[in-house]
Design an enzyme around this catalytic site. Sequence first.
Site, PDB file in Angstrom:
ATOM      1  N   GLY A  15       0.875  -1.164   0.000  1.00 36.64           N
ATOM      2  CA  GLY A  15       0.000   0.000   0.000  1.00 36.64           C
ATOM      3  C   GLY A  15       0.902   1.201   0.000  1.00 36.64           C
ATOM      4  N   CYS A  16       0.480   2.401   0.432  1.00 34.51           N
ATOM      5  CA  CYS A  16       1.463   3.463   0.502  1.00 34.51           C
ATOM      6  C   CYS A  16       0.877   4.872   0.502  1.00 34.51           C
ATOM      7  CB  CYS A  16       2.472   3.433  -0.630  1.00 34.51           C
ATOM      8  SG  CYS A  16       3.338   1.895  -0.733  1.00 34.51           S
ATOM      9  N   ALA A  17       1.787   5.846   0.719  1.00 34.04           N
ATOM     10  CA  ALA A  17       1.468   7.262   0.579  1.00 34.04           C
ATOM     11  C   ALA A  17       2.475   7.868  -0.379  1.00 34.04           C
ATOM     12  CB  ALA A  17       1.590   7.957   1.930  1.00 34.04           C
TER      13      ALA A  17
END
Lengths: 502, 366
Positions: free
Chosen positions: B11-13
């Site tokens: 996932g991530c930002a």
Amino acid sequence: MSVYLPAEFNVQIDHTLCRRCRRCVAECGFGTLSFKGDKVVADHKKCVACQRCVSTCPEAAINVVKNPLAYKENHHWTPEHIKNLHKQAATGGMLLTGGGNDKVYKSYFDHMVLDACQVTNPSIDPLREPMELRTYLGSKPDSLEFRYSENGEYKLKTKLNPQVKLDTPIVFSAMSYGAISLNAHKALASAAKECGILYNTGEGGLHKELYCYGENTIVQVASGRFGVNQEYLNRAAVVEIKCGQGAKPGIGGHLPGEKVNREVSQTRMIPEGSDAISPAPHHDIYSIEDLAQLIYAIKEATGYEKPVSVKIAAVHNVAAIASGIARAGADIIYLDGFRGGTGAAPTIIRDNVGIPIEIALAAVDDRLRKEGIRNKVSIIASGGIRSSADMAKAIALGADAVAVGTAALIAMGCRLCQKCYTGSCSWGIATQRPELVRRLNPDKAAQCLINMIRGWSLELKEILGALGVNAVESLRGSRERLRGIGLNETELNILGIKPAGR
Amino acid sequence: MIGTFPRIPSGCAISGMMSKKGRRMNGEAVIKSIALMHDRSNGLGGGFAAYGIYPDFKNHYAFHILYSSKQNRIDTETYLKDKFIVDRCEPIPTRNVDNITDPPIIWRYFLLVDGKSLYDNAGQPVDERDYVVEAVMYINNCLDGAFVISSGKNMGAFKGVGYPEDIGRFFCLEDYEAYIWTSHGRFPTNTPGWWGGAHPFCLLDWSVVHNGEISSYGINKRYLEMFNYRCELQTDTEVVAYFVDLLHRKQGIPLELTCKILAAPFWQEIDRMEPEQRAVYTAIRQVYGSALLNGPFSFIIANSRAMIGLNDRIKLRPMTVGIKDDMVYMASEESAIREICPDLDEVWTAEAGEPVIAELEEGVEV
């Protein structure tokens, strides 16, 4: 010398249920049943278990069972070997069969499983989101060029080679008029049109009544050159040079003169009643450069407007052969595995020559990629594709589309009795006998085919959705989405897949 | 160092900022922005790409390299000296940060290519950038314990295992000034704890930060391999860097259309287009089907003159774009932009499959 062979099947008639309508007597194409005295009797030896009588008996009074007759148990000399030897001792001939290789070779499809998304990437619901199956067959360039126009839009500079559209990545396999009936051909052609896919004439020419389906037709140029003329080529969407067939790699074909009636004779452009012999090789193709000549002869004849396909049987050296075909200018390579069907082939060839399509496909796709020429050709894979799962796995291994022959016949009613070569098909499919042919209603059979293609397409969309992709090209060649179960390291390596758990 | 790790879904930002006038800013703002989205990462990867940071060496290829051991460094330097003119080499300055443990050896090199090297065995000229790409591929795939994390001119990647704000402080990013900053906070569902696996992924002056997973990775990788790109890292994001290099740099396809290859329009949309546009997009789908990126993603892709935001074609990942004067911001969340620029002129949500391309203004030299 007569043959004392026991019957393979027993036809059981429940005389308490039978109302003596004699329908079964008329329905059997093989003359198994007759009415004697006051009841139906069976000549069990003639029964092939095509189930026509079972399916049509209004009282459900008939059943066909395997003859339980025991041979002394022997794991080497199976009953089949014994029976075949007796037949050969009596006739001195080659034993014939129809359908595809039915032996217990490993099915690699059954040892591969597909992936699905969980949590980290979402699966996609095909009922809510677009799910794209559209596929184009034809040679693609490695890159495109665009030019920037005055009105601020990009325009395409590259001119592409001809591309043929499939609404779903399936075509019907080559089955000739002659081997199968005109009604069967009509059903395949109209179903192909309705589904936005292609059917394949096989090597038997194109009947005039089917000219209207040209846009959905692959026409074959086989070693016998039956029915090949300018109009035949130009009616088609794709022209295919048939070099081989999975059920009988390396050998030709033989349609007995009895099957060559007036219509077949006109379509094949041969005299009525004469045997139609396809030589083993094309007599103008003895090398790859000869093939290149024929490919370009066909391209010249069709104005470079149609992709040219080359069909070969999957044999040991298939990867190198396919590479040669791609370099010889073919737009499509049609690979037929050893489970592929046939109207007639020597049993010994069908059961012992060739390799599985899964292996051949993986090897060819790999080879073309290693040589950097995978874009030059589309690959159609066939030879025992039984379901949408087999189709999805073949696509993941690298096929652009799959071809289905046996599955299509089964959808039209075939019970795989494998007696296509007798011309007695009770289901009106693999026969030219008018009273049998007319049993196959082309419209109803077409609807069955349409239903099958629709069902497979829906299932493929479901598989793609589970994989979290919404276009079939994201599965094509994506072997990362396959895992092997019960395969050894060499097999995994050839298939280019990891074992389950990795 | 590589090739033995399983592929890691994550996932991530992401957050990026760019001055279209080429004004350079230090790393404080981008760290603040990515730090706000702390909960989108899990401490197993963070990184930054910065453009304009080496004005004194702007014609040099700046290689940032991670090493497992001193011996790996010595071996790799032997290779570099053979292939390039090494004008300067030094460890990348870092400071001790509590949460950053067990870092690799991190060096940077400012390299020039000797024109005499640019011929192949047959005496044919070789493109300088192809020469550099080949060297990067060689080090990453063939040399033990060495990994080139960036290789462009006047730019560099700073990344590692940790939360992005900690990685930013570890690399002293307040000391660098860049006109484009992109950043990434990572939430892998498992991890080998490997610094090279963090984002951004870079090749030449391309950098990519990515939130999501590329479900079509298997075929994207095999397609790139046909063009001699080797995707041995087993992380899906690297294919994006290679695709922009192949399609835009090597094949000359305009950026906008490159994005349309990666996130292609649906057939139902193409079928409704005017004939000439239909021809363009039909050909794109026919020829570049294996380059379609399928699965959830939002990317910020950057090079020396542009920052591009791109979402997958059914928008399975978030991306907000904001504009203030000459500044363009892109981030997973609007809050991450407001955190560093509360008063935006314009702000909108990027649409599925529609690239947002911010370019340096004409005439701006960097």
